[in-house]
Design a protein around this motif. Structure first.
Motif, PDB file in Angstrom:
ATOM      1  N   ILE A 115      82.333   6.211 -24.047  1.00  0.00           N
ATOM      2  CA  ILE A 115      81.533   4.963 -24.155  1.00  0.00           C
ATOM      3  C   ILE A 115      81.642   4.140 -23.149  1.00  0.00           C
ATOM      4  O   ILE A 115      80.721   3.450 -22.483  1.00  0.00           O
ATOM      5  N   LEU A 116      82.909   3.479 -23.167  1.00  0.00           N
ATOM      6  CA  LEU A 116      83.145   2.390 -22.226  1.00  0.00           C
ATOM      7  C   LEU A 116      83.001   2.743 -20.821  1.00  0.00           C
ATOM      8  O   LEU A 116      82.617   1.929 -20.056  1.00  0.00           O
ATOM      9  N   ASP A 117      82.923   3.812 -20.407  1.00  0.00           N
ATOM     10  CA  ASP A 117      82.894   4.391 -19.043  1.00  0.00           C
ATOM     11  C   ASP A 117      81.487   4.127 -18.648  1.00  0.00           C
ATOM     12  O   ASP A 117      81.252   4.030 -17.531  1.00  0.00           O
ATOM     13  N   LYS A 118      80.547   4.583 -19.700  1.00  0.00           N
ATOM     14  CA  LYS A 118      79.050   4.428 -19.395  1.00  0.00           C
ATOM     15  C   LYS A 118      78.603   2.814 -18.944  1.00  0.00           C
ATOM     16  O   LYS A 118      77.637   2.622 -18.302  1.00  0.00           O
ATOM     17  N   GLY A 119      79.411   1.895 -19.635  1.00  0.00           N
ATOM     18  CA  GLY A 119      79.105   0.540 -19.168  1.00  0.00           C
ATOM     19  C   GLY A 119      77.642   0.266 -19.775  1.00  0.00           C
ATOM     20  O   GLY A 119      76.867  -0.774 -19.123  1.00  0.00           O
ATOM     21  N   TRP A 120      77.482   0.407 -21.146  1.00  0.00           N
ATOM     22  CA  TRP A 120      76.508   0.067 -21.770  1.00  0.00           C
ATOM     23  C   TRP A 120      76.059  -1.552 -21.769  1.00  0.00           C
ATOM     24  O   TRP A 120      74.806  -1.861 -21.358  1.00  0.00           O
ATOM     25  N   HIS A 121      77.259  -1.945 -22.206  1.00  0.00           N
ATOM     26  CA  HIS A 121      77.109  -3.635 -22.278  1.00  0.00           C
ATOM     27  C   HIS A 121      76.775  -4.082 -20.842  1.00  0.00           C
ATOM     28  O   HIS A 121      76.070  -5.269 -20.772  1.00  0.00           O
ATOM     29  N   GLY A 122      77.251  -3.604 -19.937  1.00  0.00           N
ATOM     30  CA  GLY A 122      77.041  -4.237 -18.495  1.00  0.00           C
ATOM     31  C   GLY A 122      75.741  -4.058 -18.128  1.00  0.00           C
ATOM     32  O   GLY A 122      75.027  -4.947 -17.335  1.00  0.00           O
ATOM     33  N   LEU A 123      74.925  -2.742 -18.597  1.00  0.00           N
ATOM     34  CA  LEU A 123      73.572  -2.516 -18.136  1.00  0.00           C
ATOM     35  C   LEU A 123      72.543  -3.799 -19.045  1.00  0.00           C
ATOM     36  O   LEU A 123      71.858  -4.288 -18.377  1.00  0.00           O
ATOM     37  N   GLU A 124      72.899  -4.140 -20.153  1.00  0.00           N
ATOM     38  CA  GLU A 124      72.303  -5.031 -21.152  1.00  0.00           C
ATOM     39  C   GLU A 124      72.487  -6.288 -20.217  1.00  0.00           C
ATOM     40  O   GLU A 124      71.479  -7.007 -20.082  1.00  0.00           O
ATOM     41  N   ILE A 125      73.516  -6.829 -19.785  1.00  0.00           N
ATOM     42  CA  ILE A 125      73.750  -8.015 -19.017  1.00  0.00           C
ATOM     43  C   ILE A 125      72.983  -8.016 -17.840  1.00  0.00           C
ATOM     44  O   ILE A 125      72.109  -8.824 -17.479  1.00  0.00           O
ATOM     45  N   ALA A 126      73.128  -6.785 -17.226  1.00  0.00           N
ATOM     46  CA  ALA A 126      72.276  -6.766 -15.781  1.00  0.00           C
ATOM     47  C   ALA A 126      70.828  -6.893 -16.006  1.00  0.00           C
ATOM     48  O   ALA A 126      69.950  -7.620 -15.212  1.00  0.00           O
ATOM     49  N   LEU A 127      70.102  -6.289 -16.886  1.00  0.00           N
ATOM     50  CA  LEU A 127      68.679  -6.214 -17.491  1.00  0.00           C
ATOM     51  C   LEU A 127      68.466  -7.766 -17.833  1.00  0.00           C
ATOM     52  O   LEU A 127      67.255  -8.217 -17.391  1.00  0.00           O
ATOM     53  N   THR A 128      69.111  -8.411 -18.462  1.00  0.00           N
ATOM     54  CA  THR A 128      68.914  -9.667 -19.170  1.00  0.00           C
ATOM     55  C   THR A 128      68.945 -10.794 -17.688  1.00  0.00           C
ATOM     56  O   THR A 128      67.953 -11.635 -17.828  1.00  0.00           O
ATOM     57  N   GLY A 129      69.837 -10.647 -16.880  1.00  0.00           N
ATOM     58  CA  GLY A 129      69.803 -11.453 -15.875  1.00  0.00           C
ATOM     59  C   GLY A 129      68.634 -11.116 -14.939  1.00  0.00           C
ATOM     60  O   GLY A 129      68.070 -12.097 -14.493  1.00  0.00           O
ATOM     61  N   ALA A 130      68.365  -9.958 -14.611  1.00  0.00           N
ATOM     62  CA  ALA A 130      67.254  -9.552 -13.536  1.00  0.00           C
ATOM     63  C   ALA A 130      65.901  -9.977 -14.471  1.00  0.00           C
ATOM     64  O   ALA A 130      64.836 -10.209 -13.592  1.00  0.00           O
ATOM     65  N   ALA A 131      65.885  -9.892 -15.605  1.00  0.00           N
ATOM     66  CA  ALA A 131      64.396 -10.175 -16.175  1.00  0.00           C
ATOM     67  C   ALA A 131      64.165 -11.740 -16.251  1.00  0.00           C
ATOM     68  O   ALA A 131      62.873 -12.013 -16.352  1.00  0.00           O
ATOM     69  N   ARG A 132      64.871 -12.310 -15.877  1.00  0.00           N
ATOM     70  CA  ARG A 132      64.755 -13.979 -15.899  1.00  0.00           C
ATOM     71  C   ARG A 132      63.712 -14.083 -14.485  1.00  0.00           C
ATOM     72  O   ARG A 132      62.806 -14.902 -14.447  1.00  0.00           O
ATOM     73  N   TYR A 133      63.932 -13.305 -13.823  1.00  0.00           N
ATOM     74  CA  TYR A 133      62.903 -13.383 -12.383  1.00  0.00           C
ATOM     75  C   TYR A 133      61.761 -12.593 -12.334  1.00  0.00           C
ATOM     76  O   TYR A 133      60.885 -12.589 -11.368  1.00  0.00           O
ATOM     77  N   THR A 134      61.410 -11.837 -13.332  1.00  0.00           N
ATOM     78  CA  THR A 134      60.208 -11.013 -13.356  1.00  0.00           C
ATOM     79  C   THR A 134      59.253 -11.576 -14.632  1.00  0.00           C
ATOM     80  O   THR A 134      58.324 -10.975 -14.635  1.00  0.00           O
ATOM     81  N   GLY A 135      59.939 -12.100 -15.590  1.00  0.00           N
ATOM     82  CA  GLY A 135      59.244 -12.208 -16.790  1.00  0.00           C
ATOM     83  C   GLY A 135      59.479 -11.197 -18.001  1.00  0.00           C
ATOM     84  O   GLY A 135      58.711 -11.024 -18.921  1.00  0.00           O
ATOM     85  N   THR A 136      60.090 -10.164 -17.564  1.00  0.00           N
ATOM     86  CA  THR A 136      60.101  -8.956 -18.402  1.00  0.00           C
ATOM     87  C   THR A 136      60.897  -9.291 -19.862  1.00  0.00           C
ATOM     88  O   THR A 136      61.849 -10.078 -19.636  1.00  0.00           O
ATOM     89  N   GLN A 137      60.456  -8.907 -20.950  1.00  0.00           N
ATOM     90  CA  GLN A 137      60.956  -9.369 -22.167  1.00  0.00           C
ATOM     91  C   GLN A 137      62.087  -7.967 -22.637  1.00  0.00           C
ATOM     92  O   GLN A 137      61.624  -6.737 -22.573  1.00  0.00           O
TER      93      GLN A 137
END
Length: 205
Positions: A96-118
């Motif tokens: 589970i930890l190797d997949k980096g699920w939380h890291g993907l969530e953080i990356a999505l949240t950061g990238a979404a600020r520049y596109t308006g994606t919810q």
């Protein structure tokens, strides 16, 4: 990544054969640290690239609200009440930890600020036991790890696909920051004036 993981396994074997406090052990530990640093960097790059693609294509991204910390807790228990299947649980935790699920969530949240994606997070409870067609809930419908066979309507589907549809439906048709219903791809909008540039690893969209 596969090559890196094999290298990591070899170094861990070397570490197990070294004596604590020895200079050789220190060298092996340093080598292992360098390999793990590359693994973390590759994981971060993958998450950033995946997030950039998702937020550029969709107005809404729905995630399971997974509690990774709870999911990866130890099963060893205590001296009075020792846990069971500790080795199997430890292997699951590493996976589970190797997949980096939380890291993907953080990356999505950061990238979404520049596109308006919810970014919408939904409760994952019963999503793997619910039929995406008739909404019947029965744990027996989860025939195996891969097969979902509804005991009510007879729908047969890949278990992960069925659960993903339920998660998407639970996210609803939320209005995105672009003002649409996320049905199609919206026109790009520029970041507000004064907004800093995207962090390193996330390309400007």
């Amino acid at each position: 990544m596969a090559v890196t993981l094999r290298t990591n396994g070899n170094i861990q074997q070397q570490l197990a054969r070294t004596r604590k406090g020895s200079n050789r052990r220190k060298r092996v530990v340093a080598k292992l640290g360098a390999v793990m640093a590359r693994v973390r960097q590759r994981r971060q790059d993958f998450n950033a690239q995946t997030a950039a693609v998702l937020v550029s294509r969709y107005g809404t991204v729905v995630l399971e609200d997974l509690k990774t910390r709870n999911m990866t807790s130890s099963a060893s228990g205590t001296v009075e009440t020792p846990g069971g299947r500790v080795r199997q649980k430890a292997g699951l935790n590493r996976a589970i930890l190797d997949k980096g699920w939380h890291g993907l969530e953080i990356a999505l949240t950061g990238a979404a600020r520049y596109t308006g994606t919810q970014i919408v997070k939904v409760n994952p409870a019963y999503t793997s036991q619910t039929c995406a067609a008739c909404e019947h809930v029965n744990p027996k419908s989860r025939e195996s790890q891969a097969v979902f066979r509804c005991t009510a309507c007879g729908l047969v589907a890949h278990a992960d696909v069925n659960a993903a549809i339920n998660i998407k439906n639970a996210g609803g048709q939320s209005v995105s920051g672009r003002g649409d219903l996320a049905v199609g791809r919206s026109a790009k909008r520029q970041p507000p004036i004064g907004r800093s540039r995207p962090p390193a690893g996330i390309p400007r969209l």
